[in-house]
Design an enzyme around this catalytic site. Structure first.
Site, short mmCIF file in Angstrom:
data_model
loop_
_atom_site.label_atom_id
_atom_site.label_comp_id
_atom_site.label_asym_id
_atom_site.label_seq_id
_atom_site.Cartn_x
_atom_site.Cartn_y
_atom_site.Cartn_z
N TYR A 53 0.83 -1.20 0.00
CA TYR A 53 0.00 0.00 0.00
C TYR A 53 0.87 1.26 0.00
CZ TYR A 53 -4.05 -2.91 1.34
OH TYR A 53 -5.05 -3.85 1.39
N PRO A 212 -16.81 -3.85 1.59
CA PRO A 212 -18.14 -4.20 2.10
C PRO A 212 -19.28 -3.43 1.46
CG PRO A 212 -16.96 -2.84 3.68
CD PRO A 212 -15.97 -3.23 2.62
N LEU A 213 -18.99 -2.27 0.87
CA LEU A 213 -20.02 -1.49 0.18
C LEU A 213 -19.79 -1.47 -1.33
CD1 LEU A 213 -20.51 1.49 2.64
CD2 LEU A 213 -21.75 -0.69 2.52
N GLY A 216 -18.67 1.72 -2.93
CA GLY A 216 -19.61 2.82 -2.79
C GLY A 216 -20.96 2.58 -3.43
N LEU A 218 -23.12 0.48 -2.68
CA LEU A 218 -24.11 0.18 -1.65
C LEU A 218 -24.18 1.28 -0.60
CD1 LEU A 218 -23.26 -3.61 -1.24
CD2 LEU A 218 -25.28 -2.65 -2.35
N GLY A 220 -25.50 4.42 -1.00
CA GLY A 220 -26.42 5.50 -1.37
C GLY A 220 -26.04 6.20 -2.65
#
Length: 323
Positions: A53, A212-213, A216, A218, A220
């Site tokens: 990273y 996990p989203l 982005g 998930l 909104g």
């Protein structure tokens, strides 16, 4: 903050894991340090990073940011369960990547130097190495454990049979083997339900979902698009076009529940029995605060069923495709 054991180990970790991939290329060092301080204030003790990273700042830069934060005192290192990873090439020289015994020794020592610590709690294989035998990998890890440089080993992006093979090789050596697996897992991407999750549960590994989203989607995205706050391009735009109807139904359900979509997406993962802690990767303190809200979101059986209808999951193999 809620805590749980990491897999079958006795190690207690927070139900959210702070991902640090944005530290450096997206978030400056001072802001990164502030986010880590805020994470501790929220009770998050589980931090994840990797030797590669750093983005435009160069590989290793993110570990250096964490090391400078640990070096500032305040028992920051003592209060942190630290996980880092190896596999990716750090230079273009031979033996500077993957999981040979030589690279495990060199990469671990280099990470410890950048992180300004004398041990890593969880040392993770960022990818499976198809060219290095498990006896060699485990011998190198056993040596590092004996030296006190690492406490536990984990995997990332492994298939179910990779987990099973790694654990069988470890058992033959009377070694603990893996205690965790990091995989992409969210409402939109549920392939790990086929074989990775069954293998992880059967072998005592905690599942650590990344993305996990789903970048982005998930969180909104449709509302942000309507408000002119976000415009997607490339793969993200293609994924939104493919799943727009499902995402619209999902955002409507979140509104009905009175929660932000991102809170519902994280809460859904926290309701999955195999999941130890989703990895959240905030770029700002506000994004960190938003993620922590998900810990207070309770989803009843009816809501979980409705989410499964919007985003159909997988049965374990072979039931998913056979009688």
């Amino acid at each position: 903050m809620k805590y749980t054991h990491l897999g079958r180990s006795g190690l207690s970790v927070s139900r959210l894991c702070l991902g640090t991939m944005n530290f450096g290329p997206q978030t400056g060092e001072a802001a990164s340090h502030a986010i880590m301080d805020a994470a501790h204030e929220h009770g998050i003790n589980y931090f994840d990073t990797a030797n590669v990273y750093g983005g435009s700042l160069g590989r290793g830069a993110t570990e250096e940011i964490l090391g400078n934060w640990f070096g500032s005192g305040g028992e920051r290192r003592e209060r942190t369960v630290l996980a880092t990873k190896l596999y990716g090439d750090m230079t273009d020289r031979p033996n500077e990547g993957k999981l040979s015994a030589l690279n495990i020794r060199r990469a671990l020592d280099a990470s410890l130097k950048r992180l300004k610590t004398d041990y890593v709690d969880i040392y993770q294989f960022h990818h499976v190495d198809r060219e290095t035998p498990w006896d060699e990998i485990w011998q190198a890890i056993e040596t590092a454990v004996a030296q006190g440089k690492i406490l536990y080993a984990g995997s990332s992006n492994f298939a179910g049979w990779h987990i099973a093979t790694a654990q069988e090789a470890a058992r033959k050596r009377n070694f603990t083997g893996l205690v965790s697996e990091q995989s992409i897992y969210n409402l939109l991407t549920r392939d790990v339900e086929l074989e990775v999750i069954p293998a992880a549960r059967a072998n005592g590994l905690g599942l650590i979902p990344w993305s996990p989203l789903h970048g982005g989607l998930l969180g909104g995205v449709l509302r942000k698009e309507r408000d002119g706050k976000r415009r997607l391009e490339g793969r993200a735009a293609e994924a939104l076009a493919t799943h727009r109807d499902a995402i619209e139904a999902y955002e409507d359900l979140a509104a009905e529940l009175g929660h932000e979509p991102g809170d519902v997406g994280l809460a859904w993962l926290l309701h999955q029995p195999a999941v130890t802690a989703p990895i959240i990767g905030p770029r700002t303190g506000e994004q960190l605060d938003a993620a922590v809200r998900a810990l207070d979101v309770e989803l009843d059986a009816d809501t979980l069923d409705r989410l499964d209808k919007i985003f159909p999951g997988r049965k374990p193999a072979p039931e998913n495709y056979a009688w």
